[in-house]
Scaffold this active site. Structure first.
Site, short mmCIF file in Angstrom:
data_model
loop_
_atom_site.label_atom_id
_atom_site.label_comp_id
_atom_site.label_asym_id
_atom_site.label_seq_id
_atom_site.Cartn_x
_atom_site.Cartn_y
_atom_site.Cartn_z
N SER A 274 0.82 -1.22 0.00
CA SER A 274 0.00 0.00 0.00
C SER A 274 0.85 1.27 0.00
CB SER A 274 -0.97 0.00 1.19
OG SER A 274 -0.27 -0.07 2.41
N HIS B 169 5.54 2.05 11.10
CA HIS B 169 5.10 1.09 12.11
C HIS B 169 3.78 1.58 12.71
CE1 HIS B 169 5.70 -2.06 15.13
NE2 HIS B 169 5.24 -1.20 16.02
N GLU C 184 -1.75 6.70 7.80
CA GLU C 184 -0.43 6.20 7.42
C GLU C 184 0.07 6.76 6.09
OE1 GLU C 184 -0.04 1.91 9.69
OE2 GLU C 184 -0.87 1.93 7.66
#
Length: 200
Positions: A12, A108, A178
């Site tokens: 992604s 992360h 993210e």
């Protein structure tokens, strides 16, 4: 800056960053993708995007040193400047980490240093956050070093952990931030690297 990606599954981050490059939102060129999984959807996607691709895994190179050397050779042939781990589920070897020191990024799904380290990835991280009773989680972009999740943190964004949150709801909230966080971190690192190179 030429971007290379390492992905084990969907990739992604690779997709979002490549889209940003194509849209002129990131001054970089996506050039290559490596996967340790021959069935990775990221490999098919990268081929369609015209990226140089390779399946490099322990199955092909049982000796970790040989695998490390093969990855480095491929990256050099692709003229990669910056490496982005996009859900890559293997540790990088000392040759790659040495050759690209300060130029390997990972994201992360927690507020490192909390809930990082060996074995902490994916759903395990979100479950650990919930089990710890944390009131906040988030995502962290960091430089990759030999220690798992121990490299310098470049960017971090927080999201709340709400009462009644489940693995799915918390995971969705973290994933929603993210892409933007990684884009900002890559953009800032490229700017810093260019500034440093201009001073030399």
């Amino acid at each position: 800056m030429n971007l290379a990606f390492l992905a084990s599954h969907g990739g992604s981050a690779a997709r979002h960053l490549t889209q940003a490059c194509r849209a002129g939102e990131l001054d970089a060129v996506p050039v290559a993708l490596i996967s340790n999984n021959s069935r990775s959807p990221a490999l098919d996607w990268a081929r369609e995007e015209g990226l140089k691709t390779a399946h490099l895994s322990g199955a092909k190179y049982p000796d970790p040193d040989d695998l490390d050397a093969a990855i480095l050779t491929f990256l050099r042939e692709a003229d990669a400047d910056l490496l982005i781990l996009s859900g890559y589920m293997r540790e990088l070897g000392p040759r790659v980490l040495g050759a690209f020191a300060g130029r390997v990024l990972n994201i992360h799904p927690s507020l490192l240093p909390r809930h990082g380290g060996r074995g902490m990835y994916g759903d395990r991280v979100h479950l650990a956050v919930l089990e710890a009773g944390d009131t906040a989680s988030g995502a962290t972009v960091h430089l990759v070093t030999a220690g798992i999740d121990e490299g310098p943190r470049l960017a971090q964004e927080e999201v709340p952990v709400r009462p009644g949150d489940t693995l799915e709801t918390l995971k969705a909230r973290v994933q929603a931030i993210e892409s933007g966080l990684m884009l900002r971190a890559v953009r800032d690192l490229i700017a810093d690297l260019r500034l440093t190179e201009n001073r030399i």
